[in-house]
Design an enzyme around this catalytic site. Structure first.
Site, PDB file in Angstrom:
ATOM      1  NE  ARG A 143      -4.167  -1.367   0.061  1.00 47.71           N
ATOM      2  CZ  ARG A 143      -4.903  -1.931  -0.764  1.00 47.71           C
ATOM      3  NH1 ARG A 143      -4.032  -2.262  -1.185  1.00 47.71           N
ATOM      4  NH2 ARG A 143      -5.796  -2.845  -0.449  1.00 47.71           N
TER       5      ARG A 143
ATOM      6  CG  HIS B 239      -3.071   0.118  -6.580  1.00 46.46           C
ATOM      7  ND1 HIS B 239      -3.194   0.765  -5.668  1.00 46.46           N
ATOM      8  CD2 HIS B 239      -3.407  -1.187  -6.608  1.00 46.46           C
ATOM      9  CE1 HIS B 239      -3.487  -0.412  -4.662  1.00 46.46           C
ATOM     10  NE2 HIS B 239      -3.615  -1.487  -5.089  1.00 46.46           N
TER      11      HIS B 239
END
Lengths: 313, 313
Positions: free
Chosen positions: B228, B276
């Site tokens: 993350r 991502h």
């Protein structure tokens, strides 16, 4: 008894040192004259000068410094002694690293993401799953089989092609000229690990490229050649890339090496060029294998990994 | 009984379709009002609007559309129902592809060879063997363990770090704050697959980067973060790259996503940016898993892959 180390194209000193360290009691010479009265029983070579080996009356065997032996067989005056290729985990592992690296980079759209980064574009690309992609490997020797196994672990479907029929676990195999069209049709990503022989010279030509699948989950077929440059017709590869018949290519080997600066392969946006670096022959890893084989042969044991001269590999 | 699909940041229609196809008899709504008189027993969410789930009196469980659940737990009004993370081969395999791809690209000197190609430089780089390189994985959940196994198949040494002690075959493991310095010292390439929790927020900071090995067979340590963005201090990463404390980095996640165009990470020559995209959540692969779990729960079976809310993952 002396061992001749004969290479062209690079400095032999690291190999001399590694061979010496592997068997300090042996005399290793880079010039036959340096052996003096000692007979030269073995030669360890990379592109030996043509005719040189024919001048060694005591020669019992010739060892290649790499997986390929085409550089030895190119000598028209090659004496009729056993030729031994190197089979080493080190070499095999390095080649599989290159193959898995290049397959993943094409598959995971490395080129597209590098371009997007240059333009600061945040955009997720469509990404098929590995199980939707078939990697076709031409050449199912020690290197091809190891690459196949690692690609399967990564989730890819794998097919293979070889001159003679082979059975490889988990791999759908095809053989000979008769099997080539169906093999090419199976592959989304084509990996070439063939030896260079009279049969395989120029095999990656316009006809072969035209036989690859047109529609693939990635948008088009990919070519990866880590075998030998003389396997490929570079004009045909460029034409296939220009016409979008091929999506991308990774080439580690070229018909002329170093790749001439006027080759369009250097600047083609769809081509990734490495300088014949897919599987570095590490002297420290490989020299002990050669010297152990020489010692075993001196004790009267049979030589392993013999080359079939009629087949050319 | 109805199922609420609540996402922000992307169009839910592909997920709606996939959930519907997986269980056509269930009513799937993207707006609670559309459920009419039917109670909403389950929610399938990605960054649901804060407070929304608290308005559903019949809610029995919440499913995450990805491996992480920090986007669910960020809701301060989250009702006290079980939260389930997705555990799917598809997601795990995609993440391992990304990890192996990035490790191989740094290890096999992709950046250096791409630069050489631009300059038409034919030069073989020093290349260590995979067994000389240790990849350290932070986070030894389902994703970290699968990546570890595949990296081992490729020949790398693998170490791992997790908050709580774990045993993983063939992997030297370290745990907790006490184990962190020795773990960092072990790693030539650091791969971060941690969940985002109160404990891990900002963990990739200047102190952590300073704890990495200074000398590695590649010339310096490498950072790969596919966990993350909030795990990382981006200023500290840039500073480590600028000062050659870090050799290169691959980042798939960022503190602000999309990565703002004024971030220096976009243009840093040592950084590879992906949007991502390390492990795409494929609705067709994942929706059936969610709907099967809902059906099993309706039959009275226990839920799997429950999140420990106190640990945050």
């Amino acid at each position: 008894m002396a061992v001749l180390l004969s290479v062209t194209g690079f400095d032999p000193s690291r190999w001399w040192e590694a061979l010496h360290n592997a068997a300090p009691e042996r005399k290793i010479v880079v010039d036959p004259a340096a052996a003096g009265d000692e007979p030269i029983d073995y030669a360890v070579v990379w592109k030996q000068p043509p005719g040189l080996l024919a001048t060694l009356p005591h020669l019992k065997a010739v060892f290649s410094l790499g997986a390929g032996v085409d550089h030895i067989l190119a000598d028209r005056d090659l004496p009729d002694v056993p030729i031994i290729r190197i089979v080493a985990d080190d070499l095999k592992e390095r080649m599989s690293e290159y193959v898995v690296w290049r397959v993943l980079d094409h598959f995971r759209r490395g080129r597209a993401y590098r371009q997007q980064q240059m333009q600061k574009i945040w955009h997720e690309r469509m990404q098929p799953a590995a199980r939707e992609i078939t990697v076709g490997i031409m050449g199912l020797g020690v290197l091809g089989q190891d690459a196949a196994e690692k690609l399967r672990v990564m989730g890819f479907e794998v097919t293979g092609w070889s001159r003679r029929e082979k059975t490889v676990e988990g791999v759908t195999t095809f053989a000979g000229n008769a099997g080539l069209p169906a093999f090419l049709e199976s592959a989304d990503i084509l990996v070439v690990l063939l030896p260079l022989t009279a049969d395989t010279r120029g095999i990656i030509d316009a006809t072969l490229l035209a036989g690859l699948r047109r529609e693939t989950p990635l948008g088009g077929p990919v070519l990866i050649n880590a075998g030998r440059g003389a396997l490929q017709d570079e004009a045909a590869i460029l034409e296939a890339l220009d016409s979008d018949r091929l999506m991308e290519a990774s080439l580690d080997v070229f018909t002329v090496e170093p790749l001439p600066s006027d080759s369009r392969l250097w600047i083609h946006p769809k081509v990734f060029v490495t300088p014949h670096a897919a599987a570095l022959s590490d002297p420290d890893a490989l020299a002990p294998i050669v010297m152990r084989q020489i010692a075993a042969h001196e004790r009267g044991e049979a030589l392993n990994n013999l080359v079939d001269r009629s087949a050319g590999y």
